[in-house]
Design an enzyme around this catalytic site. Structure first.
Site, PDB file in Angstrom:
ATOM      1  CG  ASN A 101       4.309  32.515  -6.172  1.00  0.00           C
ATOM      2  OD1 ASN A 101       4.614  32.592  -4.974  1.00  0.00           O
ATOM      3  ND2 ASN A 101       5.131  31.979  -7.062  1.00  0.00           N
TER       4      ASN A 101
ATOM      5  CG  ASP B  57       9.300  34.705 -16.636  1.00  0.00           C
ATOM      6  OD1 ASP B  57       9.410  35.139 -15.476  1.00  0.00           O
ATOM      7  OD2 ASP B  57      10.084  33.873 -17.130  1.00  0.00           O
TER       8      ASP B  57
END
Length: 333
Positions: free
Chosen positions: A207, A278
């Site tokens: 990210n 995830d």
């Protein structure tokens, strides 16, 4: 894409095996009601109404892979402690294989406890030991990985790194070389400690915060040109084939040597972002193994991450809900 093509891709998930290597943990939830402030300190008093333990970390990736129809095979290290026993019981409850799990008396099983009241996340308590595996355990893990790769037909390998010490530079390098020799794509959900250790992987997905910290770059999320240059430079330096940067409400950037795409975020009612990464790496792995181009991999994974954020707590993706949304937003029929 057409509905027929999407249906074929999602159907192919059912035949795939994915090896997931990394830090497993327990996500523990304590729910309750807050109606007063403690007289001892200016903190809320929570009257508990329930507790629940769920599989977390790399084990949540396994749940996502399973929910998408594929077979997850986890490889990790846990402790011979009470939390480790709970973890193994949760594997049985969720019908997940345990042959890739190594137990040791030298470590502590990671537990993240979230305290929640009226859908508000009040506090998180982490119980963990995050030192890297010692040389003996590191060697045992590498031998275990090789054995699993020789035993099963593996369609993709996911490195799920939470900086808890299971993944070390030596294990990463060893596994990537093994995967390359067998033609297996490798995907990474990185954290800071090993950020620069994932050389020559197929797919790297940080990210924005992780990218800025791990690559030591100063970039503004609104500066597309700056983001693109930093991402291209990093991918070239590390020998990464596909680089996908997730940027929350700003969407996703995905690129390879030939092209790049900025994909906007979907407008949603966000309840909880826990576990979204995830889900994104799980969907990316299966779509990549299924032969989709990088734009569709990122588009479908971006949708999946948004879908799980509509639920409180860490939850796996709903395959049919994802397929229905893909029909609605990606098909050109």
């Amino acid at each position: 894409m057409t509905r027929k093509e999407l249906t074929r891709v999602f159907g192919a998930f059912d035949t795939m095996n994915v090896l997931i290597i990394g830090d497993v943990m327990i996500d523990s939830y304590l729910w309750g009601d807050v109606s007063r402030i403690s007289p001892e300190a200016p903190v809320p008093i929570i009257a508990t109404t329930g507790r629940e333990n769920r599989l977390g970390g790399a084990a949540n990736v396994a749940l996502n892979i399973q929910a998408l129809g594929a077979t997850p095979i986890m490889c990790s290290v846990i402790a011979k402690d009470e939390a480790g026993s709970i973890f193994m019981d949760l594997l049985k409850e969720n019908k997940l294989p345990a042959q890739g799990i190594i137990t040791t008396g030298k470590r502590q099983t990671t537990v993240k406890t979230r305290i929640i009241s009226q859908q508000q996340h009040l506090l998180r308590i982490d119980e963990e030991a995050n030192t890297p595996l010692d040389e003996s355990l590191e060697g045992k893990l590498q031998a275990h990985i090789e054995d699993l790769l020789n035993t099963y037909r593996i369609d993709a390998i996911i490195f799920e790194d939470y900086d808890k010490g299971v993944l070390t530079p030596a294990t990463i390098e060893y596994t990537v070389k093994l995967a390359q020799s067998k033609g297996i794509p490798t995907l990474v959900d990185p954290k800071k400690r090993n950020f620069l250790a994932y050389n020559e992987v197929t797919f790297f997905k940080p990210n924005l915060k992780e990218f800025k910290e791990g690559a030591k770059v100063e970039i503004n999320g609104n500066d597309r040109e700056g983001l693109l240059k930093a991402a291209k430079d990093f991918a070239k330096q590390q020998g990464i084939r596909h680089f996908m940067l997730t940027m929350a409400e700003k969407g996703v950037l995905i690129l390879n040597e030939q092209q790049h795409h900025f994909i906007p975020a979907q407008v949603r009612k966000i309840a909880d972002v826990s576990g979204a990464g995830d889900t994104v790496i799980s969907v990316s792995a299966l779509c990549l193994a299924g032969g989709l181009d990088q734009k569709h991999v990122a588009g479908i994974a971006n949708m999946a991450g948004g879908l799980v954020c509509e639920y409180s707590g860490v939850v796996p993706i709903d395959k049919q809900a994802l397929l229905d949304e893909c029909f609605e937003k990606l098909t050109n029929e």
